[in-house]
Design an enzyme around this catalytic site. Sequence first.
Site, PDB file in Angstrom:
ATOM      1  CG  ASP A 125      -2.032   1.026   1.092  1.00  0.00           C
ATOM      2  OD1 ASP A 125      -2.520   1.221  -0.030  1.00  0.00           O
ATOM      3  OD2 ASP A 125      -2.419   1.620   2.110  1.00  0.00           O
ATOM      4  CG  HIS A 132      -4.443  10.980   2.398  1.00  0.00           C
ATOM      5  ND1 HIS A 132      -5.452  10.930   3.338  1.00  0.00           N
ATOM      6  CD2 HIS A 132      -3.513  10.069   2.807  1.00  0.00           C
ATOM      7  CE1 HIS A 132      -5.157  10.028   4.264  1.00  0.00           C
ATOM      8  NE2 HIS A 132      -3.987   9.497   3.967  1.00  0.00           N
ATOM      9  CD  GLU A 198      -5.778   5.354   4.391  1.00  0.00           C
ATOM     10  OE1 GLU A 198      -5.256   6.018   5.306  1.00  0.00           O
ATOM     11  OE2 GLU A 198      -5.117   4.676   3.579  1.00  0.00           O
ATOM     12  CD  GLU A 200      -5.321   3.103  -0.375  1.00  0.00           C
ATOM     13  OE1 GLU A 200      -4.550   2.450  -1.129  1.00  0.00           O
ATOM     14  OE2 GLU A 200      -5.127   3.217   0.853  1.00  0.00           O
ATOM     15  CG  ASP A 230      -5.441   0.902   3.860  1.00  0.00           C
ATOM     16  OD1 ASP A 230      -5.440  -0.144   4.514  1.00  0.00           O
ATOM     17  OD2 ASP A 230      -4.603   1.810   4.013  1.00  0.00           O
ATOM     18  NE  ARG A 234      -7.219   6.985   9.385  1.00  0.00           N
ATOM     19  CZ  ARG A 234      -6.533   6.890   8.266  1.00  0.00           C
ATOM     20  NH1 ARG A 234      -5.250   6.555   8.286  1.00  0.00           N
ATOM     21  NH2 ARG A 234      -7.114   7.121   7.106  1.00  0.00           N
ATOM     22  CD  GLN A 237      -2.208   5.028  10.481  1.00  0.00           C
ATOM     23  OE1 GLN A 237      -3.425   4.984  10.373  1.00  0.00           O
ATOM     24  NE2 GLN A 237      -1.424   5.480   9.513  1.00  0.00           N
ATOM     25  CE  LYS A 250      -2.997   2.600   7.134  1.00  0.00           C
ATOM     26  NZ  LYS A 250      -3.878   3.405   6.274  1.00  0.00           N
ATOM     27  CB  THR A 254      -7.126  -4.453   2.120  1.00  0.00           C
ATOM     28  OG1 THR A 254      -6.136  -3.993   3.045  1.00  0.00           O
ATOM     29  CG2 THR A 254      -7.133  -3.557   0.891  1.00  0.00           C
ATOM     30  CD  GLU A 360      -7.629  13.151   3.682  1.00  0.00           C
ATOM     31  OE1 GLU A 360      -7.219  14.047   2.934  1.00  0.00           O
ATOM     32  OE2 GLU A 360      -7.892  11.991   3.292  1.00  0.00           O
TER      33      GLU A 360
END
Length: 418
Positions: A125, A132, A198, A200, A230, A234, A237, A250, A254, A360
């Site tokens: 990834d 971003h 996420e 993607e 993904d 958070r 992370q 992560k 996925t 975001e």
Amino acid sequence: MPLKFSWVTSANDAKHPFPLNNLPYGVFSIKDDEPKCGVAIGDLILNVTEAEARGIISLSDEPLFDLPFWNPLMEQGPAVWAALRERLTELLAEGSVEQERVETLLVPQADVEMHMPFAVSEYTDFYAGRNHAFNVGTMFRGPENALPPNWLHIPIGYNGRASSVVVSGTDIRRPWGQLKSPDHDKPAFLPCRRFDIELEMGAIVGTPSDGPISVQEADDHIFGYVLLNDWSARDIQAWEYQPLGPFQAKATATSISPWIVTKPALEPFRCDTPEREFELLDHLKDCGPMLYDIDLEVTIAPEGKPETTIARTNYNQMYYSAAQQLAHHTTSGCPMNVGDLLGSGTISGASKPERGSLLELSWGGKEPMTLATGETRNFIEDGDTLTLKGAAKGDGYTVGFGDCVGTVLPALENPYAR
């Protein structure tokens, strides 16, 4: 490229995601039958496994579609990929002399269950969307230090878990992990409280390599694309990522869309990467339009309630193309395998409605979003269904991917109970 008409009437609707121009590859099953390889055409699926068994499709002395994934076709290389697309077009185009033979091989999409379309060899990834990366960096380091010094020179990435890549429709269990808030001296082992997605694109490697390859060679090695979500914990992370980056945050899952849209279907939508502040080194320089003009959308639906669109953006916002990511991946001599999956990194535009993650959109949880139901969200709650959508708009036709959907289940009460 104008719309190519098919004798499958539903495929000729300008807004339908699966016209003759598309012909994406997936794996499906009906009730308790074994999964089979199929091609989407309008509202139907052509059973390619059965078409090969009956001799209607014959590309090799050995069967290519007797296993429930598309890797054997990928291993044959671009000439065979092109031969299959040509044969499918011949069979499904308006006026085909083989319509009667093929009609018996069509099944309604509404009646099937979709499976993983290919066996994922390895998964990498990337973090290659500038908006971003700037947004996330601004939250934690301020705008003056938002981008790491290397970001404008190489596509940054990490090796993920191929074992946890799942097909659209698979439920996602909220993970447990080590969390540490700023007002606590020590971490605690708890369910994730800041679960996120996420938006993607995923590029699928169809040709193996052993040693460095150029950007043009890398583009030639890509078989097709999928939507990719993904899922990201958070809070896990934030505690784990220094100094070596994402790991368990992560690894939960996925999700990918069920249909592989091949490069020939996307060829009319090629576009350039953005202007650059620094000239890339020779081995990463653009060698033509390597991105694609693909409209993307994210929706969220609380359990039992209608969905709200929370973001709209476009794949053309990426700073690095999948070809550049793949070329960079090989610079160390790292071999790439058939079925390797490359995640683009979160795709976000310049404005708030274009942001491809809840991190975001809620600006780290400080600016809650209000849904159409009146509820608010900082991050994903249990029971929420997240859907990624993507389509390229042509002259009188649409090339779509099929939705990438996942519903979040509550964390296990005790992850170690046996």
